[in-house]
Write an enzyme that holds these catalytic residues in place. Structure first.
Site, PDB file in Angstrom:
ATOM      1  CE  LYS A 112     -46.119  90.129   1.220  1.00  0.00           C
ATOM      2  NZ  LYS A 112     -45.205  90.003  -0.107  1.00  0.00           N
ATOM      3  CE  LYS A 194     -46.345  97.542  -0.010  1.00  0.00           C
ATOM      4  NZ  LYS A 194     -45.919  97.128  -1.257  1.00  0.00           N
ATOM      5  CE  LYS A 197     -45.819  91.453  -6.378  1.00  0.00           C
ATOM      6  NZ  LYS A 197     -44.938  92.588  -5.881  1.00  0.00           N
TER       7      LYS A 197
HETATM    8  P1  ATP Z   1     -46.494  92.951  -2.407  1.00  0.00           P
HETATM    9  O1  ATP Z   1     -47.336  94.082  -2.226  1.00  0.00           O
HETATM   10  O2  ATP Z   1     -47.568  91.864  -3.261  1.00  0.00           O
HETATM   11  O3  ATP Z   1     -45.932  92.475  -1.254  1.00  0.00           O
HETATM   12  P2  ATP Z   1     -45.443  94.725  -3.691  1.00  0.00           P
HETATM   13  O4  ATP Z   1     -46.202  95.288  -4.857  1.00  0.00           O
HETATM   14  O5  ATP Z   1     -45.086  95.492  -2.688  1.00  0.00           O
HETATM   15  O6  ATP Z   1     -45.722  93.373  -3.795  1.00  0.00           O
HETATM   16  P3  ATP Z   1     -42.755  94.150  -4.067  1.00  0.00           P
HETATM   17  O7  ATP Z   1     -42.148  92.967  -5.302  1.00  0.00           O
HETATM   18  O8  ATP Z   1     -42.664  93.658  -2.638  1.00  0.00           O
HETATM   19  O9  ATP Z   1     -43.808  94.541  -4.699  1.00  0.00           O
HETATM   20  O10 ATP Z   1     -41.915  95.298  -4.216  1.00  0.00           O
HETATM   21  C1  ATP Z   1     -40.863  95.768  -5.215  1.00  0.00           C
HETATM   22  C2  ATP Z   1     -40.471  97.375  -4.753  1.00  0.00           C
HETATM   23  O11 ATP Z   1     -41.298  98.048  -4.998  1.00  0.00           O
HETATM   24  C3  ATP Z   1     -39.872  97.180  -3.248  1.00  0.00           C
HETATM   25  O12 ATP Z   1     -38.360  97.945  -3.316  1.00  0.00           O
HETATM   26  C4  ATP Z   1     -41.072  98.289  -2.958  1.00  0.00           C
HETATM   27  O13 ATP Z   1     -40.487  98.727  -1.646  1.00  0.00           O
HETATM   28  C5  ATP Z   1     -41.535  98.996  -3.987  1.00  0.00           C
HETATM   29  N1  ATP Z   1     -42.742  99.236  -3.935  1.00  0.00           N
HETATM   30  C6  ATP Z   1     -43.784  98.247  -3.806  1.00  0.00           C
HETATM   31  N2  ATP Z   1     -45.262  98.722  -3.724  1.00  0.00           N
HETATM   32  C7  ATP Z   1     -44.783 100.133  -3.728  1.00  0.00           C
HETATM   33  C8  ATP Z   1     -45.486 101.362  -3.700  1.00  0.00           C
HETATM   34  N3  ATP Z   1     -46.941 101.231  -3.736  1.00  0.00           N
HETATM   35  N4  ATP Z   1     -44.882 102.594  -3.890  1.00  0.00           N
HETATM   36  C9  ATP Z   1     -43.809 102.798  -4.057  1.00  0.00           C
HETATM   37  N5  ATP Z   1     -42.643 101.511  -4.132  1.00  0.00           N
HETATM   38  C10 ATP Z   1     -43.452 100.476  -3.945  1.00  0.00           C
END
Ligand code: ATP
Ligand code: LTN
Length: 328
Positions: A112, A194, A197
């Site tokens: 980030k 992964k 968003k």
């Molecule tokens: P960003 O990628 O913008 O940081 P994010 O989509 O990863 O955001 P978070 O709010 O950081 O979302 O994560 C919320 C929860 O969802 C965390 O427990 C994270 O491990 C889980 N998570 C996020 N992305 C994934 C994914 N692609 N597959 C499974 N779990 C996920």
């Protein structure tokens, strides 16, 4: 009593990776004889700029989503992080124990902070310490998270051990719990990374609010490979990811799905998958919209959750102040 805790940022868009990696496991755990806490980390969200009106809407949206997917506020303490000032208070104390090097090593921070140079916010750097406070404040035993958060939970463990050895037994050492299937849903446009968003393209993720046409469009454009048969193999990451999603939304095994598409190609498979995803999402969307129409009930649920969380947090914080010597 075992305590299970997880939290998510109110980031507006929740995608199916968040749902299967983090929220769904919490729904399942409600059946266990444990005390469960789920909260919305609004103070983590402001580590990147947020529009206040939008942030407010996102907090309500997150609350509605948890309820829609089956979080029962009687069984799970559902609350907003910012309502419990002990989180930031403990974060300060842990700041005085954590090493710069430990935070500099955090993969999420490195990702980030990239490109921001010296103007990267201290909040973004300190994010894992606030998360450690979130976890340790409640004597948490188990933290269900997606794979990407494991490193942060490990820091919480290290800080708990450091605090305990310096000031005497105070914190429970938490365990991360990473679900095997669905712990890492990959991006549709890039199956090496992964689903996220904050990915540059909306085609990366399926949002919980995507309508049928959007789901179909995104799945049709999902990256696969030049093969034509449907099979689950490590060296076919795009297809493996789609099969995982198919299995999660239908609760069928991957073998069963592969068998269904034995004589069919990608075209049929993608149409089938899009239909299954929409069938899974539509009732959730209806429920989310229903909850959002009744803001007062949502606020009442968050109030009730805050009261319950505060009781635990305030008591723990008293002990922590005593241990470090500031309570006279
Ligand atoms: P960003 O990628 O913008 O940081 P994010 O989509 O990863 O955001 P978070 O709010 O950081 O979302 O994560 C919320 C929860 O969802 C965390 O427990 C994270 O491990 C889980 N998570 C996020 N992305 C994934 C994914 N692609 N597959 C499974 N779990 C996920
Ligand atoms: N960093 C996590 C959210 C988070 C969290 C927590 C998860 C904040 N505090 C405590 C589990 C326990 C994320 O971005 N997913």
């Amino acid at each position: 009593m075992i305590r299970i805790l997880t939290a998510l940022q109110p980031s507006g868009i929740l995608h199916i990776g968040n749902l299967f990696g983090a929220i769904e496991p919490m729904v399942r755990l409600q059946a266990e004889k444990s005390e469960n806490l789920l909260f919305i980390v609004d103070y983590h969200a402001i580590t990147v700029p947020q529009d206040p009106a939008q942030l407010r809407r996102n907090i309500l949206f997150a609350t509605a989503t948890y309820l829609a997917v089956g979080i029962d506020p009687e069984k799970t303490i559902l609350f907003q992080q910012s309502r419990i000032s002990e989180h930031t208070e403990l974060a300060w104390i842990l700041n005085c124990l954590v090493h710069m090097g430990e935070l500099e090593r955090m993969t999420q921070y490195k990702d980030k902070a990239r490109g921001k140079g010296e103007s990267v916010s201290v909040g973004l750097f300190d994010y894992p310490v606030l998360m450690a406070a979130d976890i340790l404040l409640y004597d948490t035993n188990i933290v269900p998270v997606g794979e990407d958060q494991k490193q942060h939970v490990e820091l919480a463990r290290d800080l708990a051990e450091r605090f305990n050895s310096r000031f005497g037994e105070t914190f429970v050492i938490p365990q991360p719990q990473i679900r095997k299937e669905g712990a890492r849903i990959m991006g549709l446009d890039d199956p090496e990374k992964k689903m996220s968003k904050s990915a540059p393209s909306e085609k990366n993720y399926i949002s919980l609010m995507d309508d049928e046409a959007t789901v179909l469009k995104k799945i049709k454009s999902a990256v696969t490979d030049s093969g034509s048969t449907i099979s689950y193999e490590q060296n076919r990451p795009g297809l493996a990811n789609l099969l995982t999603i198919y299995s999660l939304v239908t609760e069928k095994s991957i073998d069963q799905i592969v068998a269904e598409y034995e004589d069919k190609g990608y075209g049929d498979f993608k149409i089938g998958l899009a239909g299954a995803v929409s069938a899974y999402l539509t009732p959730i969307q209806e429920k989310i919209n229903g909850f959002l129409k009744d803001e007062r009930s949502l606020l009442a649920i968050l109030d009730q959750g805050a009261t319950r969380a505060k009781t635990i947090a305030a008591k723990k914080m008293e002990l922590i102040r005593e241990k470090i010597g500031v309570r006279l």
